[in-house]
Design an enzyme around this catalytic site. Structure first.
Site, PDB file in Angstrom:
ATOM      1  N   GLU A 244       0.931  -1.211  -0.035  1.00  0.00           N
ATOM      2  CA  GLU A 244       0.244   0.024  -0.011  1.00  0.00           C
ATOM      3  C   GLU A 244       0.833   1.152   0.063  1.00  0.00           C
ATOM      4  OE1 GLU A 244      -2.793  -0.080   3.247  1.00  0.00           O
ATOM      5  OE2 GLU A 244      -3.998  -1.601   2.202  1.00  0.00           O
TER       6      GLU A 244
ATOM      7  N   GLU B 167      -5.834  -8.590   0.753  1.00  0.00           N
ATOM      8  CA  GLU B 167      -6.495  -8.092   1.898  1.00  0.00           C
ATOM      9  C   GLU B 167      -7.966  -7.734   1.587  1.00  0.00           C
ATOM     10  OE1 GLU B 167      -4.806  -5.055   4.539  1.00  0.00           O
ATOM     11  OE2 GLU B 167      -2.677  -5.878   3.958  1.00  0.00           O
TER      12      GLU B 167
END
Ligand code: GCO
Length: 456
Positions: free
Chosen positions: A179, A366
């Site tokens: 991320e 995720e």
């Protein structure tokens, strides 16, 4: 969504709806679960430091102990095995390997810990998916400028070299960065994550260096682990205009420019999106010759973390993008975090990424939700909302496959309740409940559902 779509989406998914080699996993990250902040020569990370700042973490806590996974990993891996996962995503804490961020030789004890963890996974028939950077930068590197400093890239390359040399005989799935948007924007623009900076120009330089560190890591991984499959994980959001007008549509496009395209475009060889670059003016990062080529090196998969969609309105004068994220209406279903629950958003997002980028195969690295779990007197943990959330997103993943998109895996966030960054321990995302006073683990109803789904 049409009615036919929504019926397909909610029909209970079965494991047999997915290919036999589909990866079913759970994910964690070092700082969120390990604790043992000083064990075996580990150095200080930016999260260790950030958590000492008054007000930085909502409950005043830190990851110093967290789930004590550093000591309890055999039990945690037993629990993962009992769930029936065939893959497990974890991250390596850089300060365990190089306590000062760089050095002549890696810390053997730090590498030994992950070596035992990897063996433990393989003994249980679980494939290790290793994330090299999930946010715990060694503090000494931050003191020298952190990700904003180009010198950090050399330190990262040396760290990647050490980890791949030691674990590459057994670890074949490598995620370079987790991320980059969060690292850059939450850590350096909004200041709500470590290292707590609030400067957009710095954040954009950080984003560039984090992407570049990914590109530079790829040949190192491939040299040390010839049969490695390597990729990066992005947090992406499907973005829609808040209202019907052309102004909101244009604002949504601009917002998408920094949220999604800023990362997807350079990774897919297009450089940075010109429309955003132009708006940034002097805030745009320094990009040296060769950087974009390195960032665009081919990968074997694209990791995507999906949590929620965003709705964007035109907002003249509001930030460089003049766009504002609008809270969805009260009728919209949300998680305990207030995040919109939108399994169809996953389908929209992956459709779009597939159409616009033709990426490497996608892995959902995720997906998950926080809710206020109900603990009954007999010690059971009822989390019907999380169970439903997971079930609906797995059904959406099936819809993604039905559309011909190469989706290869799904990792639930998270195996365990853990340290949720700025929220401390106030938010629980686990399939397994952790009583932080006793470190007792209890499978939640959502975990029971995942287990039954995986076993069927
Ligand atoms: C991520 C996060 C996780 C969070 C999860 C819930 O990779 O997105 O960093 O570590 O805990 O997303 O917010």
């Amino acid at each position: 969504m049409t009615r036919a779509d929504s019926t397909r989406d909610t029909a209970a998914p079965q494991r047999r709806d997915f290919p036999p080699d589909f990866r079913w996993g759970c994910a964690t990250a070092s700082y969120q679960v390990e604790g043992a902040a000083h064990a075996d020569g580990k150095g200080e990370s930016i999260w260790d430091r950030f958590c000492t700042q008054p007000g930085a973490i909502r409950d005043g806590s830190s990851g110093a102990v967290a789930c004590d996974h550093f000591h309890r990993w055999p039990q945690d891996l037993d629990l993962a095995r009992d769930l029936g996962v065939n893959a497990y995503r974890f991250s390596v804490a850089w300060p365990r390997i190089f306590p000062a961020g760089r050095g002549a030789a890696p810390n053997a004890a730090g590498l030994d810990f992950y070596s035992r963890l990897v063996d433990g996974l393989l003994e249980r028939g679980i494939e290790p998916w290793l994330t090299l950077y999930h946010w715990d930068l060694p503090q000494p590197l931050q003191d020298a400028g952190g990700w904003a400093a180009r010198a950090t890239l050399d330190a990262f390359a040396a760290y990647v070299d050490a980890v791949t040399r030691r674990l590459g005989d057994r670890v074949k799935r490598w995620i370079t960065q987790n991320e980059p948007w969060c690292v850059a924007m939450l850590g350096h623009h909004e200041g709500v994550h470590a290292p707590g900076r609030r400067d957009l120009a710095t954040a954009l330089q950080v984003a560039h260096h984090v992407l570049l560190s990914h590109g530079q890591a790829l040949p190192i991984i491939r040299a040390n682990v010839p049969d490695a499959l390597a990729g990066i994980t992005l947090s992406l959001h499907p973005i829609a205009p808040a209202g019907p007008g052309a102004a909101d549509a244009a604002a949504a496009f601009r917002h998408d420019g920094l949220r999604n395209r800023w990362f997807l475009d350079p990774l897919h060889g297009r450089g940075y999106p010109a429309d955003v670059w132009q708006r940034l003016g002097a805030l745009a990062p320094t990009v040296l010759p060769g950087d974009l080529e390195a960032i665009a090196r081919p990968t074997d998969f694209l990791g995507i973390n999906y949590y929620f969609p965003e709705h964007v309105a035109d907002a003249p004068g509001h930030g460089v993008l003049e766009a504002r994220v609008v809270e969805p209406g009260a009728e919209v279903e949300r998680t305990g975090f207030g995040w919109e629950v939108a399994p169809d958003g996953l389908v929209r997002l992956l459709d779009r990424v597939q159409r616009d980028y033709r990426p490497a195969p996608i892995v959902l690295t995720e997906n998950g939700a926080t809710y206020d779990d109900v603990v009954t007197p007999d010690g059971r943990i009822h989390d019907a909302e999380r169970q439903r959330y997971l079930q609906r997103h797995v059904a959406a993943a099936r819809e993604v496959l039905a559309r011909g998109i190469a989706l290869q895996g799904y990792f639930a966030w998270s195996l365990l309740d853990n340290f949720e960054w700025a929220e401390g321990y106030l938010r629980r995302f686990g399939l397994i409940h952790v009583d932080y006073a006793t470190q007792q683990r209890t499978l939640k109803d959502s975990g029971l559902w995942y287990r039954d789904f995986l076993r069927a």
